[in-house]
Design a protein around this motif. Structure first.
Motif, PDB file in Angstrom:
ATOM      1  N   TYR B  14       4.943 -58.195 113.530  1.00 37.26           N
ATOM      2  CA  TYR B  14       3.841 -57.527 112.992  1.00 37.26           C
ATOM      3  C   TYR B  14       3.941 -55.943 113.461  1.00 37.26           C
ATOM      4  O   TYR B  14       3.520 -55.815 114.296  1.00 37.26           O
ATOM      5  CB  TYR B  14       2.621 -57.992 113.088  1.00 37.26           C
ATOM      6  N   ASN B  39      -5.415 -68.027 122.646  1.00 37.83           N
ATOM      7  CA  ASN B  39      -5.825 -66.939 121.456  1.00 37.83           C
ATOM      8  C   ASN B  39      -4.752 -66.043 121.262  1.00 37.83           C
ATOM      9  O   ASN B  39      -4.193 -65.501 122.336  1.00 37.83           O
ATOM     10  CB  ASN B  39      -6.996 -66.136 121.639  1.00 37.83           C
ATOM     11  N   GLY B  40      -4.193 -65.782 120.161  1.00 42.49           N
ATOM     12  CA  GLY B  40      -3.102 -64.966 119.913  1.00 42.49           C
ATOM     13  C   GLY B  40      -1.752 -65.259 120.552  1.00 42.49           C
ATOM     14  O   GLY B  40      -0.995 -64.756 120.425  1.00 42.49           O
ATOM     15  N   ALA B  41      -1.549 -66.692 120.519  1.00 45.02           N
ATOM     16  CA  ALA B  41      -0.184 -67.117 121.117  1.00 45.02           C
ATOM     17  C   ALA B  41       0.802 -67.154 119.877  1.00 45.02           C
ATOM     18  O   ALA B  41       2.194 -67.242 120.313  1.00 45.02           O
ATOM     19  CB  ALA B  41      -0.246 -68.375 121.735  1.00 45.02           C
ATOM     20  N   GLY B  42       0.134 -67.267 118.834  1.00 49.52           N
ATOM     21  CA  GLY B  42       1.118 -67.210 117.634  1.00 49.52           C
ATOM     22  C   GLY B  42       1.357 -68.459 116.919  1.00 49.52           C
ATOM     23  O   GLY B  42       2.107 -68.662 116.069  1.00 49.52           O
ATOM     24  N   LYS B  43       0.453 -69.365 117.124  1.00 48.32           N
ATOM     25  CA  LYS B  43       0.241 -70.766 116.372  1.00 48.32           C
ATOM     26  C   LYS B  43      -0.080 -70.628 115.030  1.00 48.32           C
ATOM     27  O   LYS B  43       0.822 -71.328 114.271  1.00 48.32           O
ATOM     28  CB  LYS B  43      -1.010 -71.627 117.122  1.00 48.32           C
ATOM     29  N   THR B  44      -1.026 -70.026 114.723  1.00 48.01           N
ATOM     30  CA  THR B  44      -1.186 -69.686 113.230  1.00 48.01           C
ATOM     31  C   THR B  44      -0.163 -68.989 112.438  1.00 48.01           C
ATOM     32  O   THR B  44       0.259 -69.650 111.513  1.00 48.01           O
ATOM     33  CB  THR B  44      -2.521 -68.746 112.865  1.00 48.01           C
ATOM     34  N   THR B  45       0.410 -68.266 113.031  1.00 51.40           N
ATOM     35  CA  THR B  45       1.763 -67.537 112.464  1.00 51.40           C
ATOM     36  C   THR B  45       2.755 -68.391 112.281  1.00 51.40           C
ATOM     37  O   THR B  45       3.515 -68.619 111.289  1.00 51.40           O
ATOM     38  CB  THR B  45       2.111 -66.067 113.247  1.00 51.40           C
ATOM     39  N   GLN B  84      -6.991 -71.987 108.697  1.00 53.99           N
ATOM     40  CA  GLN B  84      -7.833 -71.566 110.108  1.00 53.99           C
ATOM     41  C   GLN B  84      -9.493 -71.454 109.209  1.00 53.99           C
ATOM     42  O   GLN B  84     -10.328 -71.845 109.897  1.00 53.99           O
ATOM     43  CB  GLN B  84      -7.464 -70.645 110.988  1.00 53.99           C
ATOM     44  N   GLU B 157      -6.317 -75.897 114.066  1.00 46.73           N
ATOM     45  CA  GLU B 157      -7.770 -76.225 114.703  1.00 46.73           C
ATOM     46  C   GLU B 157      -8.806 -76.707 113.977  1.00 46.73           C
ATOM     47  O   GLU B 157      -9.812 -76.224 113.696  1.00 46.73           O
ATOM     48  CB  GLU B 157      -8.366 -74.613 115.029  1.00 46.73           C
ATOM     49  N   HIS B 189      -7.153 -76.063 120.758  1.00 50.66           N
ATOM     50  CA  HIS B 189      -7.506 -75.375 122.102  1.00 50.66           C
ATOM     51  C   HIS B 189      -7.769 -76.523 122.928  1.00 50.66           C
ATOM     52  O   HIS B 189      -8.049 -76.251 124.223  1.00 50.66           O
ATOM     53  CB  HIS B 189      -8.441 -74.305 122.053  1.00 50.66           C
TER      54      HIS B 189
END
Ligand code: ATP
Ligand code: MG
Lengths: 358, 278
Positions: B14, B39-45, B84, B157, B189
């Motif tokens: 990004y 948070n922000g690790a890139g899981k959703t992406t 999510q 999640e 998480h």
């Protein structure tokens, strides 16, 4: 084969329709709010209907006193005549609004005293009196037709209030609900990621867009039915021959305003922002397109400017076919304008469109 | 066995931010994979690229042997996705909601009703989605993702706002789905969740998958010392628990003793160097 009321298209249409019908605010602004204006304007109109222009005839006015029977009848239908000998008092009454016009005859000239407070009434008065004088003049030359006072022609030139406002307010109502619907849907679905979720369902974008458009068009046609129904039942709206052309016109108009809603949804980041942007586009346009008042009296530059506004073309087209008695072909040019406008704005929106708000 | 998911060198930028950084991941059909990460690790992406929602900057992702990008219409009915956020049609009731999704997939309404029952929402069937609690909305969202019995299920999640009871129920539900041979990928998480459900766990941080293995293997590999807590509160840390316990037995101090081996939490801590904040 699936039955007609199953399948993705119907499921989506139904979901969108319920979403709209249950949104009280949306329904209020799409239907109730514009109807309030219609009732308001319709109510004003009934005060000044033909036959209720209060005229004070001061002294001897031979032109009026000597009307032949058929013209007299028509004249009575337009004016409610009282007699007076006091010109000053009569003019004072007109000033106060107790009467609409005071007429006197000065030699060969018919002098009418009236105010411009109410343009519609003033128009009817001036028109009717002009017709009366013209008719008398014509008769005086000895040419046929002898003495005819055609009040109807006066009405046609400056449309009755309800005749004028029904198409205009309907245009505004449809513009509002189409633009708001498109803007709010796009933003709302984007915010909740529903747009994304639908991408992952085995339905084509065409089906999704088709369902959204169909619901908005259906709502527009219901708006039309309600407006025409209330207009003709309660306020004496009379449609002219090719009124049905207003249906395709309204459909194209709906598409056009949906595209503006898409644009509003594409350039904003929140649902409120999108609805405000749609409002910002539609409300001024309604004023400048003659939805609330005729543009005849507006400055020239404004009248010229209004020609780039799609709502102006929608309104004019609907006026032509619904109440002005123009042939169905009168709607074609406005439809073409609206269609081109819709295509251009949709392409721009598609360029600006983002799947996400971030 | 065929691979349900095959990811190679998957990368997403990004702007300047590299959200996912050269991820390789293979998931067998019928596997249950838990993706853990702060948070922000890139899981959703990562998940969204595998689902075909996002175009990768580099690398490739295939699901059931078919490339994920560009979005493949043949693949869509075979995967189930819970994003999510709770993605719902506005102002519909829970039942109308799931019926709509069922129709999109050509699934019968009665089947959708069964799903309402399965996630315990029968009583709330006539409530509008806006009036559901966070956990109820999440359950509905999961039911909508599963209503067409997909072969591969992605859940982002799914238990984040569930109460303990509902979380356990959902675990049972997900285990059941997995037992019926479906592949499940979920992000979470919660360590205990990953440990309880997943055959394999992938731990992500800074866009990379640091490890991908069974929970037991991960813990074993960590080679963490065993902690023995005595009844009087004394803690003994040892690498030879058998010897230590024998010694305690001789001293007759075994009553009320707790023995803890390494946990996934220790693994996580060890790998990311940070405390896990769920
Ligand atoms: N659309 C986007 N545009 C720009 N940056 C993004 C976008 N989506 C995510 N990011 C960034 O990419 C990184 C990874 O985000 P991602 O949502 O994949 O994390 P996550 O592991 O799912 O976190 P969480 O546990 O909070 O859900 C974050 O730093 C985030 O800020
Ligand atoms: Mg996430």
């Amino acid at each position: 084969m699936k039955s007609l009321t199953q399948g993705p298209f119907w499921a989506l249409s139904r979901a969108i329709l319920w979403g709209f019908v249950r949104d009280r605010t949306a329904v209020f602004f799409a239907v109730v709010f514009p109807l309030m204006f219609l009732v308001l304007f319709g109510g004003l109109f009934s005060d000044q209907s033909v036959g209720e222009v209060d005229m004070i005839v001061v002294g001897d006015v031979t032109l009026i006193d000597d009307l032949p029977d058929d013209a007299d009848e028509s004249f009575d239908a337009t004016f409610d005549v009282t007699r007076s000998d006091d010109l000053d008092d009569a003019i004072a009454q007109v000033r106060k609004g107790d009467a609409d016009v005071a007429v006197e005859q000065q030699g060969e000239t018919l002098v009418a005293h009236y105010t411009q407070t109410d343009p519609a009434k003033a128009g009817i008065t001036a028109g009717a009196l002009q017709a009366l004088v013209d008719g008398t003049n014509l008769a005086a030359t000895g040419q046929p037709p002898t003495y005819s006072l055609d009040v109807q022609s006066v009405e046609d030139d400056s449309l009755d209030t309800i005749q004028y406002f029904t198409p205009g307010l309907l245009g505004w109502a449809v513009a509002m609900s189409a633009a708001f619907g498109a803007a709010a849907t796009l933003q709302g679905w984007r915010q909740t990621k529903l747009l994304r979720r639908l991408q992952l369902a085995p339905v084509s974008t065409r089906t999704v867009v088709g369902a959204r458009v169909s619901v908005t068009v259906a709502v527009a046609l219901v708006q039309m039915a309600i407006f025409l129904g209330i207009g003709s039942l309660f306020f004496g709206l009379t449609l002219t021959g090719a009124w049905w052309m207003a249906i395709p016109l309204l459909v194209v108009g709906t598409l056009c305003f949906m595209s503006l809603g898409l644009l509003a949804g594409a350039i904003t980041k929140t649902q409120e922002g999108a609805v405000n942007a749609a409002n910002f586009i539609v409300l001024p346009m309604a004023f400048l397109s003659g939805s609330f008042f005729p543009l005849d009296a507006a400055p020239q530059w404004l009248q010229v400017f209004s020609n780039v506004l799609p709502l102006k073309h929608l309104n004019e087209g609907m006026l032509d076919v619904m109440v002005r008695g123009e042939p169905w072909t009168a709607a074609l040019l406005p439809m073409l304008f609206l269609a081109i406008f819709a295509v251009v704005v949709t392409l721009i929106s598609a360029k600006l469109f983002r799947w996400e708000t971030t | 066995m065929t691979a349900a998911i095959e990811v190679a060198g998957l990368t997403k930028d990004y702007g300047d931010l590299r959200a996912v950084d050269g991820v390789d991941l293979a998931v067998d059909e019928g596997d249950f994979v838990g993706i853990l990460g702060p948070n922000g690790a890139g899981k959703t992406t990562l998940l969204e690229m595998i689902e075909g929602l996002r175009e990768p900057t580099g690398g490739s992702a295939a699901v059931l042997g078919l490339p994920a990008w560009p979005r493949n219409p043949a693949l869509l009915p075979r995967i189930g996705v819970q994003l999510q956020a709770s993605s719902f049609f506005e102002r519909l009731t829970a039942r109308e909601q799931i019926h709509t999704f069922a129709s999109l997939y050509g699934v019968a309404a009665s089947h959708a009703d069964e799903w309402l029952e399965r996630v315990g929402l029968v009583e709330k069937a006539d409530s509008r989605v806006e009036d559901l609690s966070g956990g109820q909305a999440q359950r509905l969202s999961i039911a909508c993702a599963l209503v067409h019995d997909p072969e591969v299920v992605f859940l982002d999640e799914p238990t984040s706002s569930l109460d303990p009871q509902a979380r356990r129920n959902l675990w049972d539900l997900l285990s059941g789905i997995n037992d019926s041979g479906r592949t499940v990928v979920l992000t979470t998480h919660y360590m205990d969740e990953a440990e309880a459900l997943a055959d394999r766990v992938a731990i992500m941080d800074h866009g990379r998958v640091l490890v991908h293995d069974t929970p037991a293997a991960l813990i074993h590999r960590l080679d963490a010392p065993t902690r023995i807590t005595l009844a009087d509160g004394e803690t003994i840390t040892t690498r030879e628990p058998a010897v230590e316990i024998a010694r305690l037995s001789e001293a007759n101090r075994l009553d009320g003793v707790r023995v803890q081996t390494g946990t996934l939490e220790d693994v996580f801590l060890d790998l990311t160097g940070r405390e896990y904040r769920a």
